[in-house]
Design an enzyme around this catalytic site. Structure first.
Site, PDB file in Angstrom:
ATOM      1  N   VAL A  26     -21.035  25.266  -4.140  1.00  0.00           N
ATOM      2  CA  VAL A  26     -20.948  26.711  -3.899  1.00  0.00           C
ATOM      3  C   VAL A  26     -21.648  27.071  -2.595  1.00  0.00           C
ATOM      4  CG1 VAL A  26     -21.494  29.004  -4.798  1.00  0.00           C
ATOM      5  CG2 VAL A  26     -20.804  27.175  -6.366  1.00  0.00           C
ATOM      6  N   GLU A  35     -19.717  19.021 -14.942  1.00  0.00           N
ATOM      7  CA  GLU A  35     -20.910  18.622 -14.215  1.00  0.00           C
ATOM      8  C   GLU A  35     -21.265  17.173 -14.568  1.00  0.00           C
ATOM      9  OE1 GLU A  35     -22.473  20.460 -12.047  1.00  0.00           O
ATOM     10  OE2 GLU A  35     -21.429  22.352 -12.388  1.00  0.00           O
ATOM     11  N   LYS A  56     -24.779  33.174 -20.390  1.00  0.00           N
ATOM     12  CA  LYS A  56     -23.905  34.236 -19.897  1.00  0.00           C
ATOM     13  C   LYS A  56     -23.821  35.387 -20.897  1.00  0.00           C
ATOM     14  CE  LYS A  56     -21.233  30.940 -17.174  1.00  0.00           C
ATOM     15  NZ  LYS A  56     -19.993  30.138 -17.076  1.00  0.00           N
TER      16      LYS A  56
END
Length: 443
Positions: free
Chosen positions: A16, A192, A207
């Site tokens: 990112v 990941e 989240k």
């Protein structure tokens, strides 16, 4: 347009971070037009200065001392893309203490320390923005905070982890087991190096905490979230869901109970009826349904993972923070400023949930077992809506769908079923997603 540039420090240059730095370097004119002032990289904090990075920026901008970078005079915005709790938390606090606004994609950090970070931001008159921490490119947090800020949000329900959605989607399409779908997700780069946070629901729970702070104006911690992952979902579970007109998804749900104002936040696999808008969310996409008193039902859907989509949300927050700096004002307020402290809001235990369930009970003697199974369920006030028998060469299984019942009663009934002589193995169950406030129609 103001001539003095706004200076941005980026912490972390992984997937990112690389995309964020690339956008800052390759599209300075477009960003300047949108902000009203040019943007200049003050530095990029990396762990390894010797690693080659094909970004076309001055190599002197790469630094291996993030603390020096956030303390530097004149830095307007710090973008944190390190992940994890420390040193990210300490660096962001230091950045705000030195007058910089902060943009982050760090859902674990915000979920654990969001309330304290907002207090620090308010104390120092800076912004704290983290749109990319939930659902990547899908604009979700800002609508909750701003567009729906005057509404009464009753429920938020959605798919907020792209990795698990991809795995379950592949299990649905191929009929294969979890391990095979996980391997495919790894090969395609959706997972990941350590997939535990994704497949065990930890990522989705973080989240859910962030969504709760904005939708229900209550700060919880990840430990308040009931969490189950997808590692125990089998090909048989997926096939059973299909036979009932459902698919299996990992669902995050948060809602405030109507009777006492408690909140319940949960993450777990569920059978989702094909009539539900979340049922056809494919691949690594995310989707969230918001139910509000005034606005009604709103669906937010799109790319929920990946470097490019996540960087899009990060740069969007960066533009917002930079515009605020230019106008010498804050754009964000503490989300829980008008609510009681989180300690005064009870997180309702999962055992008090009321819903419908799909039970799978493998038996040694199917003819004799059914009456015992139904009797055991009724003894614990678990009403049965439908019953179906599945026969294979290896075993017989009774598949039952309950009517609405309390989870504590369902768990007690499952324990009783496991003790029956005719039951060959521990019964399995999946919750059936309540489709937008109405009873699920399955069976």
């Amino acid at each position: 347009m103001r001539s003095r540039p706004l200076k941005v420090a980026v912490l972390g240059c992984g997937v990112v971070g690389t995309e964020v730095v690339r956008r800052l370097h390759e599209a300075p004119g477009a960003l300047a037009d949108r902000i009203g002032a040019p943007v200049e990289l003050a530095g990029v904090a990396v762990r390894d200065l010797t690693r080659p990075r094909d970004l076309g920026i001055d190599p002197a901008l790469f630094r291996n001392d993030p603390l020096e970078l956030v303390k530097r005079d004149g830095v307007d915005v710090v973008v944190e893309l390190l992940g994890g709790i420390e040193p990210a938390r300490s660096l962001l606090v230091t950045a705000m203490e030195h007058g910089a606004s902060v943009v982050s994609a760090n859902k674990a950090l915000v979920a654990e320390y969001g309330a304290a970070l907002h207090e620090t931001a308010a104390r120092h008159g800076v912004d704290l923005l983290y749109e990319a921490s939930v659902a990547a490119a899908v604009p979700l947090l800002r609508p909750l905070r701003d567009s729906l800020g005057g509404d009464d949000i009753r429920r938020v329900c959605g798919i907020v982890n792209g990795t698990t959605n991809y795995i379950l989607d592949r299990m649905t399409q191929t009929g294969g087991e979890f391990d095979a779908a996980l391997r495919e997700a790894v090969e395609r780069g959706y997972v990941e190096a350590d997939p535990t946070a994704d497949v065990e629901g930890t990522d989705a729970a973080a989240k859910a905490v962030i969504l709760t702070s904005l939708a229900l104006h209550t700060w919880l911690t990840p430990s308040d979230v009931h969490r189950e992952g997808i590692t125990r979902v089998t090909a048989e579970d997926v096939a059973d869901a299909h036979s009932h007109g459902c698919v299996v998804k990992l669902i995050a749900t948060l809602e405030r109970t109507a009777d006492d104002g408690e909140v319940q936040v949960r993450v777990h696999p569920a059978m989702v009826p094909l009539t539900h808008p979340l049922a056809d969310v494919r691949g690594a996409d995310n989707a969230v349904v918001i139910e509000a008193a005034g606005a009604g039902r709103l669906l937010f859907r799109g790319a929920g993972a990946g470097g490019v989509p996540t960087a899009s949300a990060v740069v969007g927050d960066l533009v917002t923070a930079a515009r605020a700096r230019l106008l010498a004002r804050r754009t964000t307020a503490t989300p829980d400023a008008a609510t009681p402290p989180a300690a005064t809001v009870r997180a309702r235990p999962m055992r008090e949930l009321r819903g419908r369930y799909h039970l799978s009970v493998r038996v040694a003697d199917p003819t004799a077992a059914l009456d015992d199974i139904v009797s055991a369920l009724r003894a614990h006030d678990v009403p049965v809506d439908s019953v179906r028998r599945r026969r294979t060469a290896e075993h017989d299984t009774w598949l039952l769908v309950t009517e609405t019942t309390r989870e504590a009663d369902l768990l007690a009934a499952v324990e009783s079923l496991a003790a029956l002589p005719a039951v060959a193995s521990a019964p399995r169950f999946l919750r059936i997603l309540d489709p937008l406030g109405q009873e699920a129609v399955v069976g």
